[in-house]
Design a protein around this motif. Structure first.
Motif, PDB file in Angstrom:
ATOM      1  N   THR A 103      36.639 -30.062  45.388  1.00 34.35           N
ATOM      2  CA  THR A 103      37.366 -29.929  46.643  1.00 34.35           C
ATOM      3  C   THR A 103      36.499 -29.485  47.813  1.00 34.35           C
ATOM      4  N   THR A 104      35.217 -29.242  47.584  1.00 36.79           N
ATOM      5  CA  THR A 104      34.402 -28.650  48.642  1.00 36.79           C
ATOM      6  C   THR A 104      33.437 -29.590  49.341  1.00 36.79           C
ATOM      7  N   TRP A 105      33.231 -30.790  48.833  1.00 36.84           N
ATOM      8  CA  TRP A 105      32.149 -31.604  49.375  1.00 36.84           C
ATOM      9  C   TRP A 105      32.321 -31.913  50.864  1.00 36.84           C
ATOM     10  N   GLN A 106      33.517 -32.165  51.316  1.00 35.04           N
ATOM     11  CA  GLN A 106      33.696 -32.485  52.747  1.00 35.04           C
ATOM     12  C   GLN A 106      33.194 -31.328  53.618  1.00 35.04           C
ATOM     13  N   THR A 107      33.539 -30.120  53.280  1.00 37.36           N
ATOM     14  CA  THR A 107      33.087 -28.955  54.041  1.00 37.36           C
ATOM     15  C   THR A 107      31.602 -28.714  53.838  1.00 37.36           C
ATOM     16  N   VAL A 108      31.169 -28.749  52.596  1.00 39.77           N
ATOM     17  CA  VAL A 108      29.773 -28.465  52.270  1.00 39.77           C
ATOM     18  C   VAL A 108      28.844 -29.503  52.885  1.00 39.77           C
ATOM     19  N   SER A 109      29.242 -30.763  52.896  1.00 40.27           N
ATOM     20  CA  SER A 109      28.372 -31.796  53.474  1.00 40.27           C
ATOM     21  C   SER A 109      28.140 -31.538  54.958  1.00 40.27           C
ATOM     22  N   GLY A 110      29.153 -31.022  55.647  1.00 43.58           N
ATOM     23  CA  GLY A 110      28.978 -30.673  57.055  1.00 43.58           C
ATOM     24  C   GLY A 110      27.987 -29.536  57.243  1.00 43.58           C
ATOM     25  N   ILE A 111      28.038 -28.553  56.338  1.00 50.56           N
ATOM     26  CA  ILE A 111      27.104 -27.421  56.398  1.00 50.56           C
ATOM     27  C   ILE A 111      25.676 -27.908  56.159  1.00 50.56           C
ATOM     28  N   VAL A 112      25.493 -28.763  55.137  1.00 54.31           N
ATOM     29  CA  VAL A 112      24.156 -29.276  54.822  1.00 54.31           C
ATOM     30  C   VAL A 112      23.641 -30.149  55.964  1.00 54.31           C
ATOM     31  N   ASN A 113      24.507 -30.979  56.536  1.00 51.16           N
ATOM     32  CA  ASN A 113      24.115 -31.823  57.666  1.00 51.16           C
ATOM     33  C   ASN A 113      23.685 -30.957  58.846  1.00 51.16           C
ATOM     34  N   GLU A 114      24.463 -29.909  59.143  1.00 50.29           N
ATOM     35  CA  GLU A 114      24.118 -29.002  60.246  1.00 50.29           C
ATOM     36  C   GLU A 114      22.772 -28.335  59.981  1.00 50.29           C
ATOM     37  N   PHE A 115      22.544 -27.911  58.743  1.00 47.31           N
ATOM     38  CA  PHE A 115      21.310 -27.228  58.380  1.00 47.31           C
ATOM     39  C   PHE A 115      20.103 -28.164  58.451  1.00 47.31           C
ATOM     40  N   ALA A 116      20.216 -29.319  57.801  1.00 46.55           N
ATOM     41  CA  ALA A 116      19.071 -30.220  57.659  1.00 46.55           C
ATOM     42  C   ALA A 116      18.920 -31.185  58.824  1.00 46.55           C
ATOM     43  N   GLY A 117      19.994 -31.404  59.573  1.00 46.07           N
ATOM     44  CA  GLY A 117      19.917 -32.347  60.684  1.00 46.07           C
ATOM     45  C   GLY A 117      19.726 -33.778  60.221  1.00 46.07           C
ATOM     46  N   ASP A 118      20.347 -34.138  59.101  1.00 49.67           N
ATOM     47  CA  ASP A 118      20.214 -35.489  58.554  1.00 49.67           C
ATOM     48  C   ASP A 118      21.614 -36.032  58.272  1.00 49.67           C
ATOM     49  N   ALA A 119      22.056 -36.972  59.096  1.00 50.73           N
ATOM     50  CA  ALA A 119      23.416 -37.512  58.997  1.00 50.73           C
ATOM     51  C   ALA A 119      23.671 -38.245  57.677  1.00 50.73           C
ATOM     52  N   ARG A 120      22.614 -38.600  56.951  1.00 51.43           N
ATOM     53  CA  ARG A 120      22.812 -39.276  55.664  1.00 51.43           C
ATOM     54  C   ARG A 120      23.573 -38.401  54.676  1.00 51.43           C
ATOM     55  N   VAL A 121      23.533 -37.092  54.878  1.00 46.53           N
ATOM     56  CA  VAL A 121      24.269 -36.167  54.002  1.00 46.53           C
ATOM     57  C   VAL A 121      25.744 -36.522  54.007  1.00 46.53           C
ATOM     58  N   MET A 122      26.270 -36.863  55.172  1.00 48.81           N
ATOM     59  CA  MET A 122      27.698 -37.141  55.313  1.00 48.81           C
ATOM     60  C   MET A 122      28.117 -38.400  54.547  1.00 48.81           C
ATOM     61  N   GLN A 123      27.164 -39.257  54.221  1.00 50.74           N
ATOM     62  CA  GLN A 123      27.459 -40.503  53.515  1.00 50.74           C
ATOM     63  C   GLN A 123      27.388 -40.343  51.996  1.00 50.74           C
ATOM     64  N   GLN A 124      26.949 -39.174  51.533  1.00 55.08           N
ATOM     65  CA  GLN A 124      26.804 -38.961  50.094  1.00 55.08           C
ATOM     66  C   GLN A 124      28.158 -38.846  49.416  1.00 55.08           C
ATOM     67  N   VAL A 125      28.226 -39.387  48.218  1.00 55.65           N
ATOM     68  CA  VAL A 125      29.421 -39.276  47.379  1.00 55.65           C
ATOM     69  C   VAL A 125      28.960 -38.659  46.058  1.00 55.65           C
ATOM     70  N   PRO A 126      29.617 -37.598  45.616  1.00 57.11           N
ATOM     71  CA  PRO A 126      29.187 -36.982  44.355  1.00 57.11           C
ATOM     72  C   PRO A 126      29.207 -37.974  43.191  1.00 57.11           C
ATOM     73  N   ALA A 127      28.129 -37.963  42.406  1.00 56.40           N
ATOM     74  CA  ALA A 127      28.062 -38.801  41.204  1.00 56.40           C
ATOM     75  C   ALA A 127      28.915 -38.195  40.105  1.00 56.40           C
ATOM     76  N   VAL A 128      29.027 -36.868  40.109  1.00 58.25           N
ATOM     77  CA  VAL A 128      29.853 -36.146  39.146  1.00 58.25           C
ATOM     78  C   VAL A 128      30.641 -35.093  39.919  1.00 58.25           C
ATOM     79  N   VAL A 129      31.927 -35.012  39.636  1.00 62.70           N
ATOM     80  CA  VAL A 129      32.786 -34.019  40.271  1.00 62.70           C
ATOM     81  C   VAL A 129      33.212 -33.019  39.205  1.00 62.70           C
ATOM     82  N   CYS A 130      32.996 -31.741  39.476  1.00 64.67           N
ATOM     83  CA  CYS A 130      33.333 -30.676  38.537  1.00 64.67           C
ATOM     84  C   CYS A 130      34.501 -29.855  39.071  1.00 64.67           C
ATOM     85  N   GLU A 131      35.146 -29.106  38.172  1.00 62.86           N
ATOM     86  CA  GLU A 131      36.261 -28.254  38.582  1.00 62.86           C
ATOM     87  C   GLU A 131      35.799 -27.003  39.308  1.00 62.86           C
ATOM     88  N   THR A 132      34.634 -26.464  38.916  1.00 63.62           N
ATOM     89  CA  THR A 132      34.169 -25.220  39.513  1.00 63.62           C
ATOM     90  C   THR A 132      32.707 -25.337  39.927  1.00 63.62           C
TER      91      THR A 132
END
Length: 141
Positions: free
Chosen positions: A33-62
């Motif tokens: 449930t966190t990737w949408q929020t986390v991807s924005g944080i990583v994009n802001e940190f790294a300055g690389d918009a490709r982060v926003m296009q990433q889709v998790p290969a594996v989704v975990c519960e925790t």
């Protein structure tokens, strides 16, 4: 991650790690449930918009499940620093992401090695499933 001929700050190392992960298509393992929020944080940190296009290969519960999967050699994740600080660090790199805005602190957890995929694993499972179905239906004895 590429070796650097000089020492850089942890922040620059983390930015370089994000670029390396994106360039190498390293598998992303993330809490569901966190990737949408986390991807924005990583994009802001790294300055690389490709982060926003990433889709998790594996989704975990925790987050601990995602971090454990990375520790076992399966890619990278972004987890709360409290989770990242408490994982087994053998074989992984944990880099805290510093940001300008106030929110929960997160860290990048990276394992550079990726376990080899079993070739033909899906085909073998499908063949076994068909064999079981034929046996159960009585078509094969």
């Amino acid at each position: 991650m590429p070796d650097s001929p000089y020492v850089v700050s942890e922040q620059e190392t983390a930015k370089g790690a994000v670029r390396w992960l994106l360039d190498s298509s390293h598998p992303l393992i993330q809490q569901g449930t966190t990737w949408q929020t986390v991807s924005g944080i990583v994009n802001e940190f790294a300055g690389d918009a490709r982060v926003m296009q990433q889709v998790p290969a594996v989704v975990c519960e925790t987050h601990p499940q995602a971090a454990s999967s990375v520790v076992n050699g399966r890619g990278w994740t972004v987890a709360p620093t409290i989770v990242a600080r408490n994982i087994d660090r053998s074989g992984v790199q944990v880099l805290e992401l510093t940001r300008s805005r106030q929110s929960d602190d997160v860290a990048l957890v990276v394992c550079e090695r990726v376990l080899e995929k079993l070739h033909g694993g899906t085909d073998a499972a499908s063949a076994l499933k068909q064999e079981i179905a034929l046996t159960i239906s009585g078509a094969k004895k």
